[in-house]
Design a protein around this motif. Structure first.
Motif, PDB file in Angstrom:
ATOM      1  N   PRO A   1      -8.233   9.557   3.971  1.00 53.36           N
ATOM      2  CA  PRO A   1      -7.761   9.122   2.657  1.00 53.36           C
ATOM      3  C   PRO A   1      -6.285   8.722   2.608  1.00 53.36           C
ATOM      4  CG  PRO A   1      -8.136  11.481   2.680  1.00 53.36           C
ATOM      5  CD  PRO A   1      -8.610  10.951   3.992  1.00 53.36           C
ATOM      6  N   LEU A   2      -5.460   9.229   3.516  1.00 53.04           N
ATOM      7  CA  LEU A   2      -4.035   8.933   3.503  1.00 53.04           C
ATOM      8  C   LEU A   2      -3.698   7.904   4.574  1.00 53.04           C
ATOM      9  CD1 LEU A   2      -1.139   9.642   2.485  1.00 53.04           C
ATOM     10  CD2 LEU A   2      -1.063  11.335   4.313  1.00 53.04           C
ATOM     11  N   ASP A   3      -3.116   6.804   4.134  1.00 55.07           N
ATOM     12  CA  ASP A   3      -2.587   5.819   5.074  1.00 55.07           C
ATOM     13  C   ASP A   3      -1.085   6.047   5.146  1.00 55.07           C
ATOM     14  OD1 ASP A   3      -4.948   4.470   5.717  1.00 55.07           O
ATOM     15  OD2 ASP A   3      -4.799   3.225   3.916  1.00 55.07           O
ATOM     16  N   GLN A   4      -0.606   6.372   6.320  1.00 56.14           N
ATOM     17  CA  GLN A   4       0.807   6.676   6.503  1.00 56.14           C
ATOM     18  C   GLN A   4       1.360   5.786   7.606  1.00 56.14           C
ATOM     19  OE1 GLN A   4       1.562  10.683   7.810  1.00 56.14           O
ATOM     20  NE2 GLN A   4       3.602  10.664   6.947  1.00 56.14           N
TER      21      GLN A   4
ATOM     22  N   PHE B   1       6.806   0.935  -4.121  1.00 61.04           N
ATOM     23  CA  PHE B   1       6.866  -0.523  -4.014  1.00 61.04           C
ATOM     24  C   PHE B   1       5.570  -1.013  -3.399  1.00 61.04           C
ATOM     25  CE2 PHE B   1       8.293  -4.385  -1.642  1.00 61.04           C
ATOM     26  CZ  PHE B   1       8.587  -5.168  -2.743  1.00 61.04           C
ATOM     27  N   GLU B   2       5.001  -2.048  -3.993  1.00 61.84           N
ATOM     28  CA  GLU B   2       3.759  -2.664  -3.517  1.00 61.84           C
ATOM     29  C   GLU B   2       2.680  -1.617  -3.215  1.00 61.84           C
ATOM     30  OE1 GLU B   2       4.788  -5.438  -0.370  1.00 61.84           O
ATOM     31  OE2 GLU B   2       5.185  -6.970  -1.892  1.00 61.84           O
ATOM     32  N   GLU B   3       2.484  -0.726  -4.188  1.00 61.75           N
ATOM     33  CA  GLU B   3       1.410   0.269  -4.157  1.00 61.75           C
ATOM     34  C   GLU B   3       1.576   1.334  -3.086  1.00 61.75           C
ATOM     35  OE1 GLU B   3      -2.345  -1.787  -4.116  1.00 61.75           O
ATOM     36  OE2 GLU B   3      -1.855  -2.885  -5.956  1.00 61.75           O
ATOM     37  N   LYS B   4       2.786   1.489  -2.549  1.00 55.69           N
ATOM     38  CA  LYS B   4       3.064   2.512  -1.546  1.00 55.69           C
ATOM     39  C   LYS B   4       4.231   3.371  -1.999  1.00 55.69           C
ATOM     40  CE  LYS B   4       1.580  -0.249   2.378  1.00 55.69           C
ATOM     41  NZ  LYS B   4       1.989  -0.861   3.630  1.00 55.69           N
ATOM     42  N   PHE B   5       4.209   4.626  -1.571  1.00 54.32           N
ATOM     43  CA  PHE B   5       5.323   5.540  -1.789  1.00 54.32           C
ATOM     44  C   PHE B   5       6.151   5.548  -0.513  1.00 54.32           C
ATOM     45  CE2 PHE B   5       7.178   9.791  -1.185  1.00 54.32           C
ATOM     46  CZ  PHE B   5       8.006   9.829  -2.285  1.00 54.32           C
ATOM     47  N   TYR B   6       7.452   5.311  -0.638  1.00 48.20           N
ATOM     48  CA  TYR B   6       8.369   5.287   0.497  1.00 48.20           C
ATOM     49  C   TYR B   6       9.295   6.488   0.440  1.00 48.20           C
ATOM     50  CZ  TYR B   6       7.049   0.485   1.520  1.00 48.20           C
ATOM     51  OH  TYR B   6       6.354  -0.646   1.862  1.00 48.20           O
ATOM     52  N   GLN B   7       9.530   7.084   1.601  1.00 49.84           N
ATOM     53  CA  GLN B   7      10.544   8.128   1.733  1.00 49.84           C
ATOM     54  C   GLN B   7      11.341   7.809   2.986  1.00 49.84           C
ATOM     55  OE1 GLN B   7       9.255  12.224   1.923  1.00 49.84           O
ATOM     56  NE2 GLN B   7      11.266  12.900   1.316  1.00 49.84           N
ATOM     57  N   VAL B   8      12.657   7.646   2.798  1.00 50.63           N
ATOM     58  CA  VAL B   8      13.524   7.204   3.884  1.00 50.63           C
ATOM     59  C   VAL B   8      14.670   8.204   4.040  1.00 50.63           C
ATOM     60  CG1 VAL B   8      14.923   5.289   4.756  1.00 50.63           C
ATOM     61  CG2 VAL B   8      12.952   4.817   3.268  1.00 50.63           C
ATOM     62  N   GLN B   9      14.780   8.803   5.220  1.00 55.41           N
ATOM     63  CA  GLN B   9      15.888   9.710   5.530  1.00 55.41           C
ATOM     64  C   GLN B   9      17.043   8.853   6.039  1.00 55.41           C
ATOM     65  OE1 GLN B   9      15.633  13.046   4.947  1.00 55.41           O
ATOM     66  NE2 GLN B   9      13.568  12.622   4.189  1.00 55.41           N
ATOM     67  N   LEU B  10      18.215   9.049   5.439  1.00 50.13           N
ATOM     68  CA  LEU B  10      19.365   8.211   5.743  1.00 50.13           C
ATOM     69  C   LEU B  10      20.528   9.024   6.303  1.00 50.13           C
ATOM     70  CD1 LEU B  10      19.328   6.203   2.392  1.00 50.13           C
ATOM     71  CD2 LEU B  10      18.605   5.335   4.627  1.00 50.13           C
TER      72      LEU B  10
ATOM     73  N   SER C   1       0.095   5.626   1.274  1.00 46.94           N
ATOM     74  CA  SER C   1      -0.796   5.196   0.200  1.00 46.94           C
ATOM     75  C   SER C   1      -2.138   5.880   0.438  1.00 46.94           C
ATOM     76  CB  SER C   1      -0.956   3.670   0.182  1.00 46.94           C
ATOM     77  OG  SER C   1      -1.539   3.219   1.390  1.00 46.94           O
ATOM     78  N   VAL C   2      -2.935   5.908  -0.591  1.00 43.90           N
ATOM     79  CA  VAL C   2      -4.271   6.484  -0.465  1.00 43.90           C
ATOM     80  C   VAL C   2      -5.289   5.427  -0.860  1.00 43.90           C
ATOM     81  CG1 VAL C   2      -3.580   8.889  -0.782  1.00 43.90           C
ATOM     82  CG2 VAL C   2      -4.118   7.496  -2.777  1.00 43.90           C
ATOM     83  N   ARG C   3      -6.443   5.494  -0.272  1.00 43.16           N
ATOM     84  CA  ARG C   3      -7.470   4.483  -0.524  1.00 43.16           C
ATOM     85  C   ARG C   3      -8.174   4.699  -1.854  1.00 43.16           C
ATOM     86  NH1 ARG C   3      -9.483   4.777   5.599  1.00 43.16           N
ATOM     87  NH2 ARG C   3      -7.753   3.607   6.464  1.00 43.16           N
ATOM     88  N   TYR C   4      -8.166   5.912  -2.352  1.00 39.04           N
ATOM     89  CA  TYR C   4      -8.925   6.213  -3.565  1.00 39.04           C
ATOM     90  C   TYR C   4      -8.120   6.031  -4.857  1.00 39.04           C
ATOM     91  CZ  TYR C   4      -6.447  10.626  -3.049  1.00 39.04           C
ATOM     92  OH  TYR C   4      -5.473  11.573  -2.903  1.00 39.04           O
ATOM     93  N   ALA C   5      -6.833   5.722  -4.736  1.00 37.23           N
ATOM     94  CA  ALA C   5      -6.000   5.517  -5.920  1.00 37.23           C
ATOM     95  C   ALA C   5      -4.905   4.516  -5.589  1.00 37.23           C
ATOM     96  CB  ALA C   5      -5.381   6.838  -6.378  1.00 37.23           C
ATOM     97  N   ARG C   6      -4.482   3.771  -6.593  1.00 42.53           N
ATOM     98  CA  ARG C   6      -3.476   2.743  -6.393  1.00 42.53           C
ATOM     99  C   ARG C   6      -2.218   3.128  -7.161  1.00 42.53           C
ATOM    100  NH1 ARG C   6      -2.432  -2.087  -9.044  1.00 42.53           N
ATOM    101  NH2 ARG C   6      -4.052  -1.648 -10.551  1.00 42.53           N
ATOM    102  N   LEU C   7      -1.083   3.222  -6.446  1.00 40.97           N
ATOM    103  CA  LEU C   7       0.195   3.472  -7.110  1.00 40.97           C
ATOM    104  C   LEU C   7       0.584   2.198  -7.855  1.00 40.97           C
ATOM    105  CD1 LEU C   7       2.285   5.324  -4.389  1.00 40.97           C
ATOM    106  CD2 LEU C   7       1.462   6.251  -6.544  1.00 40.97           C
ATOM    107  N   THR C   8       0.784   2.311  -9.136  1.00 38.60           N
ATOM    108  CA  THR C   8       1.133   1.134  -9.927  1.00 38.60           C
ATOM    109  C   THR C   8       2.615   1.064 -10.232  1.00 38.60           C
ATOM    110  OG1 THR C   8       0.594   2.317 -11.953  1.00 38.60           O
ATOM    111  CG2 THR C   8      -1.149   0.966 -10.961  1.00 38.60           C
ATOM    112  N   SER C   9       3.286   2.215 -10.204  1.00 40.28           N
ATOM    113  CA  SER C   9       4.731   2.209 -10.406  1.00 40.28           C
ATOM    114  C   SER C   9       5.279   3.577 -10.062  1.00 40.28           C
ATOM    115  CB  SER C   9       5.102   1.853 -11.848  1.00 40.28           C
ATOM    116  OG  SER C   9       4.735   2.894 -12.724  1.00 40.28           O
ATOM    117  N   GLY C  10       6.572   3.611  -9.900  1.00 37.59           N
ATOM    118  CA  GLY C  10       7.276   4.870  -9.753  1.00 37.59           C
ATOM    119  C   GLY C  10       8.064   5.053 -11.028  1.00 37.59           C
ATOM    120  N   ILE C  11       9.306   5.408 -10.916  1.00 40.46           N
ATOM    121  CA  ILE C  11      10.181   5.470 -12.081  1.00 40.46           C
ATOM    122  C   ILE C  11      10.631   4.041 -12.344  1.00 40.46           C
ATOM    123  CG2 ILE C  11      12.374   6.338 -12.956  1.00 40.46           C
ATOM    124  CD1 ILE C  11      12.004   8.684 -10.944  1.00 40.46           C
TER     125      ILE C  11
END
Length: 172
Positions: free
Chosen positions: A10-13, A95-104, A133-143
């Motif tokens: 279910p999780l695409d990473q 962004f584009e239906e994915k959640f991003y986490q970036v360590q800087l 992202s997950v296949r069973y739900a679509r992220l439509t926005s963050g904040i």
């Protein structure tokens, strides 16, 4: 017995150390008016070991190349102090239906000549990053946000900020 209606994975990473092309285009400093509403969360750890979140708009983020992100912050912001102390931050966004986490990994960036904005700039390199992202739900926005009165003034300020950070990044 398994339920065949559930996805096998279910999780695409995706792990990356360079900005994906679409994200790089998001942070390229162009067409800011068409990117208003985008918000990223900048996470830092302060001197008391408290996690702090600062919300940044597209006029405060610029990727001069595939592995770098320059950030414009107000000098009195908690994030500016925390990054100056630790040299680290994390950026999260949708962004584009994915959640991003970036360590800087972050270092101060000298202001460009003629920059009287009062902002401080951070030159950040990607330490590690992933999108999910997950296949069973679509992220439509963050904040997200909407600019209200003075939208033109904010966009003008963002244009100047991005130009200043571009010049500062070019000198680094």
């Amino acid at each position: 017995m398994s339920d065949s209606s559930l996805p096998q994975r279910p999780l695409d990473q995706t792990v990356f150390d360079e900005w994906p092309d679409a994200v790089r285009a998001l942070f390229d400093g162009s067409s800011l008016a068409s990117k208003t509403g985008f918000t990223a969360s900048l996470l830092t750890v302060d001197a008391n070991q408290h996690i702090r979140t600062s919300l940044l708009g597209i006029g405060e983020l610029y990727a001069p190349d595939s592995r770098t992100l320059c950030i414009a912050l107000w000098p009195q912001a908690r994030a500016a102090r925390a990054i100056a102390q630790s040299g680290r931050a994390a950026l999260t966004f949708v962004f584009e239906e994915k959640f991003y986490q970036v360590q800087l990994l972050a270092a101060p960036l000298p202001a460009a000549e003629g920059d009287d904005s009062g902002l401080v700039y951070m030159n950040c390199s990607i330490e590690s990053a992933e999108s999910q992202s997950v296949r069973y739900a679509r992220l439509t926005s963050g904040i997200t946000f909407e600019l209200e009165g003075g939208k033109g003034q904010v966009l003008d300020r963002w244009e100047r900020q991005i130009e200043h950070v571009k010049r500062a990044a070019a000198r680094a």
